[in-house]
Motif scaffolding. Structure first.
Motif, PDB file in Angstrom:
ATOM      1  N   ALA A  23       0.864  -1.179   0.000  1.00  0.00           N
ATOM      2  CA  ALA A  23       0.000   0.000   0.000  1.00  0.00           C
ATOM      3  C   ALA A  23       0.900   1.228   0.000  1.00  0.00           C
ATOM      4  O   ALA A  23       1.881   1.276   0.740  1.00  0.00           O
ATOM      5  CB  ALA A  23      -0.907   0.007   1.229  1.00  0.00           C
ATOM      6  N   PRO A  24       0.591   2.220  -0.800  1.00  0.00           N
ATOM      7  CA  PRO A  24       1.424   3.424  -0.825  1.00  0.00           C
ATOM      8  C   PRO A  24       1.285   4.211   0.477  1.00  0.00           C
ATOM      9  O   PRO A  24       0.229   4.216   1.111  1.00  0.00           O
ATOM     10  CB  PRO A  24       0.867   4.216  -2.009  1.00  0.00           C
ATOM     11  CG  PRO A  24      -0.523   3.715  -2.188  1.00  0.00           C
ATOM     12  CD  PRO A  24      -0.539   2.290  -1.725  1.00  0.00           C
ATOM     13  N   VAL A  25       2.358   4.866   0.873  1.00  0.00           N
ATOM     14  CA  VAL A  25       2.363   5.625   2.124  1.00  0.00           C
ATOM     15  C   VAL A  25       1.323   6.739   2.099  1.00  0.00           C
ATOM     16  O   VAL A  25       0.723   7.057   3.139  1.00  0.00           O
ATOM     17  CB  VAL A  25       3.779   6.192   2.393  1.00  0.00           C
ATOM     18  CG1 VAL A  25       3.779   7.083   3.618  1.00  0.00           C
ATOM     19  CG2 VAL A  25       4.773   5.057   2.581  1.00  0.00           C
ATOM     20  N   TRP A  26       1.054   7.320   0.918  1.00  0.00           N
ATOM     21  CA  TRP A  26       0.076   8.416   0.852  1.00  0.00           C
ATOM     22  C   TRP A  26      -1.310   7.955   1.293  1.00  0.00           C
ATOM     23  O   TRP A  26      -2.144   8.774   1.694  1.00  0.00           O
ATOM     24  CB  TRP A  26       0.024   9.047  -0.535  1.00  0.00           C
ATOM     25  CG  TRP A  26      -0.358   8.138  -1.660  1.00  0.00           C
ATOM     26  CD1 TRP A  26       0.487   7.537  -2.542  1.00  0.00           C
ATOM     27  CD2 TRP A  26      -1.671   7.722  -2.041  1.00  0.00           C
ATOM     28  NE1 TRP A  26      -0.222   6.766  -3.441  1.00  0.00           N
ATOM     29  CE2 TRP A  26      -1.557   6.857  -3.150  1.00  0.00           C
ATOM     30  CE3 TRP A  26      -2.955   7.983  -1.551  1.00  0.00           C
ATOM     31  CZ2 TRP A  26      -2.643   6.262  -3.769  1.00  0.00           C
ATOM     32  CZ3 TRP A  26      -4.049   7.383  -2.164  1.00  0.00           C
ATOM     33  CH2 TRP A  26      -3.882   6.540  -3.262  1.00  0.00           C
ATOM     34  N   LEU A  27      -1.557   6.644   1.272  1.00  0.00           N
ATOM     35  CA  LEU A  27      -2.854   6.130   1.720  1.00  0.00           C
ATOM     36  C   LEU A  27      -3.072   6.458   3.200  1.00  0.00           C
ATOM     37  O   LEU A  27      -4.192   6.763   3.614  1.00  0.00           O
ATOM     38  CB  LEU A  27      -2.930   4.619   1.468  1.00  0.00           C
ATOM     39  CG  LEU A  27      -4.275   3.951   1.612  1.00  0.00           C
ATOM     40  CD1 LEU A  27      -5.314   4.587   0.700  1.00  0.00           C
ATOM     41  CD2 LEU A  27      -4.144   2.459   1.306  1.00  0.00           C
ATOM     42  N   PHE A  28      -1.995   6.406   3.997  1.00  0.00           N
ATOM     43  CA  PHE A  28      -2.091   6.822   5.399  1.00  0.00           C
ATOM     44  C   PHE A  28      -2.599   8.261   5.483  1.00  0.00           C
ATOM     45  O   PHE A  28      -3.478   8.567   6.283  1.00  0.00           O
ATOM     46  CB  PHE A  28      -0.715   6.759   6.082  1.00  0.00           C
ATOM     47  CG  PHE A  28      -0.355   5.421   6.653  1.00  0.00           C
ATOM     48  CD1 PHE A  28      -0.865   4.995   7.869  1.00  0.00           C
ATOM     49  CD2 PHE A  28       0.525   4.600   5.979  1.00  0.00           C
ATOM     50  CE1 PHE A  28      -0.512   3.774   8.406  1.00  0.00           C
ATOM     51  CE2 PHE A  28       0.890   3.373   6.500  1.00  0.00           C
ATOM     52  CZ  PHE A  28       0.371   2.959   7.715  1.00  0.00           C
ATOM     53  N   ASP A  29      -2.016   9.143   4.659  1.00  0.00           N
ATOM     54  CA  ASP A  29      -2.393  10.556   4.706  1.00  0.00           C
ATOM     55  C   ASP A  29      -3.865  10.765   4.361  1.00  0.00           C
ATOM     56  O   ASP A  29      -4.551  11.568   5.005  1.00  0.00           O
ATOM     57  CB  ASP A  29      -1.513  11.378   3.767  1.00  0.00           C
ATOM     58  CG  ASP A  29      -0.059  11.361   4.195  1.00  0.00           C
ATOM     59  OD1 ASP A  29       0.204  11.325   5.421  1.00  0.00           O
ATOM     60  OD2 ASP A  29       0.822  11.368   3.316  1.00  0.00           O
ATOM     61  N   THR A  53      -4.229   7.644  16.104  1.00  0.00           N
ATOM     62  CA  THR A  53      -3.749   6.265  15.955  1.00  0.00           C
ATOM     63  C   THR A  53      -3.188   6.059  14.554  1.00  0.00           C
ATOM     64  O   THR A  53      -2.165   5.395  14.379  1.00  0.00           O
ATOM     65  CB  THR A  53      -4.887   5.261  16.242  1.00  0.00           C
ATOM     66  OG1 THR A  53      -5.349   5.468  17.588  1.00  0.00           O
ATOM     67  CG2 THR A  53      -4.426   3.827  16.084  1.00  0.00           C
ATOM     68  N   GLY A  54      -3.839   6.646  13.563  1.00  0.00           N
ATOM     69  CA  GLY A  54      -3.329   6.575  12.192  1.00  0.00           C
ATOM     70  C   GLY A  54      -1.976   7.251  12.058  1.00  0.00           C
ATOM     71  O   GLY A  54      -1.084   6.740  11.370  1.00  0.00           O
ATOM     72  N   ARG A  55      -1.802   8.390  12.723  1.00  0.00           N
ATOM     73  CA  ARG A  55      -0.507   9.084  12.684  1.00  0.00           C
ATOM     74  C   ARG A  55       0.587   8.221  13.308  1.00  0.00           C
ATOM     75  O   ARG A  55       1.709   8.143  12.803  1.00  0.00           O
ATOM     76  CB  ARG A  55      -0.591  10.428  13.411  1.00  0.00           C
ATOM     77  CG  ARG A  55      -1.366  11.470  12.671  1.00  0.00           C
ATOM     78  CD  ARG A  55      -1.337  12.818  13.417  1.00  0.00           C
ATOM     79  NE  ARG A  55      -2.400  13.655  12.911  1.00  0.00           N
ATOM     80  CZ  ARG A  55      -3.616  13.761  13.443  1.00  0.00           C
ATOM     81  NH1 ARG A  55      -3.934  13.103  14.543  1.00  0.00           N
ATOM     82  NH2 ARG A  55      -4.525  14.537  12.893  1.00  0.00           N
TER      83      ARG A  55
END
Length: 117
Positions: A23-29, A53-55
């Protein structure tokens, strides 16, 4: 060690073929920003906590957790040795580990001894 290499070591310890989902890191953002928007819009502490928690999850996903400085290295066991030991012996629950395993039960140990004999 890369995250992928660490994952491969886990799979090797349990004798399975690696199977990763990328999964691309931008998905977290996107997820964090969406949760934060809901928290701000509806004044929701639950969504605020979810965004935080997401951060934290993103931090652990992108920051290296192993040292390469020899003065900071301790112990005599490699990471692969550690994973192999857990795969065989299990370990107590630790929420900060990436591998969970239970040790063999008494019945499983007895069965293994009977098969080996």
């Amino acid at each position: 060690l890369t995250m992928k290499k660490q994952g491969e070591m886990l799979y090797q310890a349990v004798g399975k073929e690696p199977n990763f989902i990328y999964a691309p890191v931008w998905l977290f953002d996107v997820i964090i920003d969406s949760l934060q928007w809901v928290a701000d819009t509806f004044k929701s502490e639950g969504f605020e906590n979810a965004a935080e928690t997401g951060r934290i999850g993103k931090y652990y996903a992108v920051e290296p957790m192993l040292t390469t400085d020899p003065s900071e290295k301790f112990g005599t066991m490699t990471l692969q040795d550690h994973f192999n030991k857990i795969a065989v012996e299990g370990q107590e629950y630790d929420p900060y580990t990436s591998m969970f395993a239970k040790g063999p039960t008494t019945a499983e140990k007895k069965e293994k001894e009977e098969v080996s004999a």
